[in-house]
Design a protein around this motif. Sequence first.
Motif, PDB file in Angstrom:
ATOM      1  N   LEU A  11       0.822  -1.198   0.000  1.00  0.00           N
ATOM      2  CA  LEU A  11       0.000   0.000   0.000  1.00  0.00           C
ATOM      3  C   LEU A  11       0.868   1.266   0.000  1.00  0.00           C
ATOM      4  CD1 LEU A  11      -2.871   1.153   0.122  1.00  0.00           C
ATOM      5  CD2 LEU A  11      -2.669   1.126   2.603  1.00  0.00           C
ATOM      6  N   GLY A  12       1.914   1.284   0.810  1.00  0.00           N
ATOM      7  CA  GLY A  12       2.822   2.428   0.835  1.00  0.00           C
ATOM      8  C   GLY A  12       3.550   2.607  -0.483  1.00  0.00           C
ATOM      9  N   PHE A  13       3.941   1.507  -1.127  1.00  0.00           N
ATOM     10  CA  PHE A  13       4.619   1.578  -2.421  1.00  0.00           C
ATOM     11  C   PHE A  13       3.696   2.164  -3.480  1.00  0.00           C
ATOM     12  CE2 PHE A  13       6.259  -0.089  -6.407  1.00  0.00           C
ATOM     13  CZ  PHE A  13       7.609   0.172  -6.273  1.00  0.00           C
ATOM     14  N   VAL A  14       2.443   1.739  -3.477  1.00  0.00           N
ATOM     15  CA  VAL A  14       1.480   2.246  -4.463  1.00  0.00           C
ATOM     16  C   VAL A  14       1.184   3.720  -4.213  1.00  0.00           C
ATOM     17  CG1 VAL A  14      -0.919   2.054  -5.236  1.00  0.00           C
ATOM     18  CG2 VAL A  14       0.464  -0.003  -4.930  1.00  0.00           C
ATOM     19  N   VAL A  15       0.954   4.091  -2.985  1.00  0.00           N
ATOM     20  CA  VAL A  15       0.665   5.494  -2.671  1.00  0.00           C
ATOM     21  C   VAL A  15       1.889   6.366  -2.957  1.00  0.00           C
ATOM     22  CG1 VAL A  15       0.148   7.091  -0.780  1.00  0.00           C
ATOM     23  CG2 VAL A  15      -1.157   4.983  -1.020  1.00  0.00           C
ATOM     24  N   GLY A  16       3.086   5.879  -2.664  1.00  0.00           N
ATOM     25  CA  GLY A  16       4.298   6.626  -2.955  1.00  0.00           C
ATOM     26  C   GLY A  16       4.563   6.765  -4.440  1.00  0.00           C
ATOM     27  N   GLY A  17       4.045   5.848  -5.245  1.00  0.00           N
ATOM     28  CA  GLY A  17       4.232   5.903  -6.685  1.00  0.00           C
ATOM     29  C   GLY A  17       3.317   6.885  -7.390  1.00  0.00           C
ATOM     30  N   ILE A  18       2.320   7.403  -6.713  1.00  0.00           N
ATOM     31  CA  ILE A  18       1.367   8.324  -7.344  1.00  0.00           C
ATOM     32  C   ILE A  18       2.043   9.610  -7.829  1.00  0.00           C
ATOM     33  CG2 ILE A  18      -0.662   9.768  -6.895  1.00  0.00           C
ATOM     34  CD1 ILE A  18      -1.750   7.428  -5.226  1.00  0.00           C
ATOM     35  N   PRO A  19       2.901  10.275  -7.038  1.00  0.00           N
ATOM     36  CA  PRO A  19       3.563  11.473  -7.590  1.00  0.00           C
ATOM     37  C   PRO A  19       4.451  11.165  -8.787  1.00  0.00           C
ATOM     38  CG  PRO A  19       3.830  11.400  -5.217  1.00  0.00           C
ATOM     39  CD  PRO A  19       3.223  10.105  -5.617  1.00  0.00           C
ATOM     40  N   LEU A  20       5.160  10.042  -8.732  1.00  0.00           N
ATOM     41  CA  LEU A  20       6.019   9.653  -9.852  1.00  0.00           C
ATOM     42  C   LEU A  20       5.189   9.392 -11.099  1.00  0.00           C
ATOM     43  CD1 LEU A  20       8.841   8.906 -10.871  1.00  0.00           C
ATOM     44  CD2 LEU A  20       8.409   6.593 -10.075  1.00  0.00           C
ATOM     45  N   LEU A  21       4.074   8.717 -10.940  1.00  0.00           N
ATOM     46  CA  LEU A  21       3.190   8.443 -12.072  1.00  0.00           C
ATOM     47  C   LEU A  21       2.624   9.735 -12.648  1.00  0.00           C
ATOM     48  CD1 LEU A  21       1.796   6.224 -13.752  1.00  0.00           C
ATOM     49  CD2 LEU A  21      -0.061   6.302 -12.085  1.00  0.00           C
TER      50      LEU A  21
END
Length: 102
Positions: A11-21
Amino acid sequence: MRALVVVLMVLGFVVGGIPLLGVLIDVMTSSDREIVYQGGYAPLTGVQMSRDYESSLNLYFDSRSNASRNWFLLASFPFLGAAVGALTAAVLRRRGWRLTRV
Protein backbone atom coordinates in the motif's frame (compact mmCIF):
# COMPACT_ATOMS: atom_id res chain seq x y z
CA MET A 1 2.80 -10.05 11.51
CA ARG A 2 4.32 -10.77 8.14
CA ALA A 3 0.98 -10.35 6.35
CA LEU A 4 0.37 -6.96 7.94
CA VAL A 5 3.85 -5.76 6.97
CA VAL A 6 3.44 -6.97 3.38
CA VAL A 7 0.01 -5.39 2.98
CA LEU A 8 1.11 -2.02 4.35
CA MET A 9 4.38 -2.10 2.37
CA VAL A 10 2.51 -2.69 -0.88
CA LEU A 11 0.00 0.00 0.00
CA GLY A 12 2.82 2.43 0.83
CA PHE A 13 4.62 1.58 -2.42
CA VAL A 14 1.48 2.25 -4.46
CA VAL A 15 0.67 5.49 -2.67
CA GLY A 16 4.30 6.63 -2.95
CA GLY A 17 4.23 5.90 -6.69
CA ILE A 18 1.37 8.32 -7.34
CA PRO A 19 3.56 11.47 -7.59
CA LEU A 20 6.02 9.65 -9.85
CA LEU A 21 3.19 8.44 -12.07
CA GLY A 22 1.73 11.95 -12.26
CA VAL A 23 5.05 13.44 -13.36
CA LEU A 24 5.57 10.70 -15.94
CA ILE A 25 2.11 11.27 -17.40
CA ASP A 26 2.80 15.00 -17.55
CA VAL A 27 6.13 14.45 -19.31
CA MET A 28 4.61 12.02 -21.82
CA THR A 29 1.61 14.18 -22.69
CA SER A 30 3.29 17.59 -22.87
CA SER A 31 4.18 18.85 -26.30
CA ASP A 32 7.85 19.37 -27.00
CA ARG A 33 7.39 21.42 -30.13
CA GLU A 34 9.85 24.23 -30.48
CA ILE A 35 8.63 27.71 -31.26
CA VAL A 36 10.76 29.46 -33.86
CA TYR A 37 10.89 33.23 -33.65
CA GLN A 38 10.57 34.79 -37.09
CA GLY A 39 11.05 38.46 -36.19
CA GLY A 40 14.13 40.62 -36.15
CA TYR A 41 16.71 40.37 -33.41
CA ALA A 42 19.50 42.66 -32.36
CA PRO A 43 21.77 41.75 -29.44
CA LEU A 44 21.26 43.97 -26.44
CA THR A 45 24.90 44.66 -25.61
CA GLY A 46 25.46 47.19 -22.91
CA VAL A 47 21.83 47.08 -21.69
CA GLN A 48 21.52 46.34 -17.99
CA MET A 49 18.81 44.12 -16.60
CA SER A 50 17.10 44.53 -13.28
CA ARG A 51 18.29 42.45 -10.35
CA ASP A 52 14.86 40.76 -10.13
CA TYR A 53 15.04 39.59 -13.72
CA GLU A 54 18.62 38.36 -13.26
CA SER A 55 17.55 36.44 -10.16
CA SER A 56 14.63 34.79 -11.96
CA LEU A 57 16.89 33.78 -14.85
CA ASN A 58 19.39 32.26 -12.44
CA LEU A 59 16.64 30.30 -10.68
CA TYR A 60 15.31 29.01 -14.00
CA PHE A 61 18.67 27.75 -15.22
CA ASP A 62 19.60 26.33 -11.81
CA SER A 63 16.37 24.34 -11.68
CA ARG A 64 17.06 22.87 -15.12
CA SER A 65 20.52 21.70 -14.02
CA ASN A 66 19.09 19.90 -10.97
CA ALA A 67 16.62 17.83 -12.98
CA SER A 68 18.44 14.53 -12.40
CA ARG A 69 18.37 15.08 -8.64
CA ASN A 70 14.62 15.77 -8.78
CA TRP A 71 14.03 12.54 -10.73
CA PHE A 72 16.02 10.60 -8.15
CA LEU A 73 13.89 12.09 -5.38
CA LEU A 74 10.67 11.23 -7.24
CA ALA A 75 11.88 7.68 -7.88
CA SER A 76 12.52 7.21 -4.17
CA PHE A 77 8.92 8.06 -3.14
CA PRO A 78 7.54 4.51 -3.63
CA PHE A 79 10.36 3.05 -1.52
CA LEU A 80 9.88 5.69 1.16
CA GLY A 81 6.17 4.85 1.17
CA ALA A 82 6.95 1.15 1.54
CA ALA A 83 9.32 1.89 4.43
CA VAL A 84 6.68 4.00 6.18
CA GLY A 85 4.15 1.20 5.64
CA ALA A 86 6.49 -1.39 7.17
CA LEU A 87 7.23 0.90 10.12
CA THR A 88 3.50 1.48 10.64
CA ALA A 89 2.88 -2.27 10.56
CA ALA A 90 5.59 -2.85 13.17
CA VAL A 91 4.12 -0.20 15.45
CA LEU A 92 0.59 -1.57 15.01
CA ARG A 93 1.81 -5.11 15.72
CA ARG A 94 3.38 -3.99 18.97
CA ARG A 95 0.05 -2.40 19.91
CA GLY A 96 -1.74 -5.71 19.36
CA TRP A 97 -3.15 -5.38 15.84
CA ARG A 98 -3.38 -8.56 13.80
CA LEU A 99 -4.38 -9.25 10.23
CA THR A 100 -6.69 -12.27 10.09
CA ARG A 101 -8.77 -13.90 7.41
CA VAL A 102 -12.51 -13.90 7.83
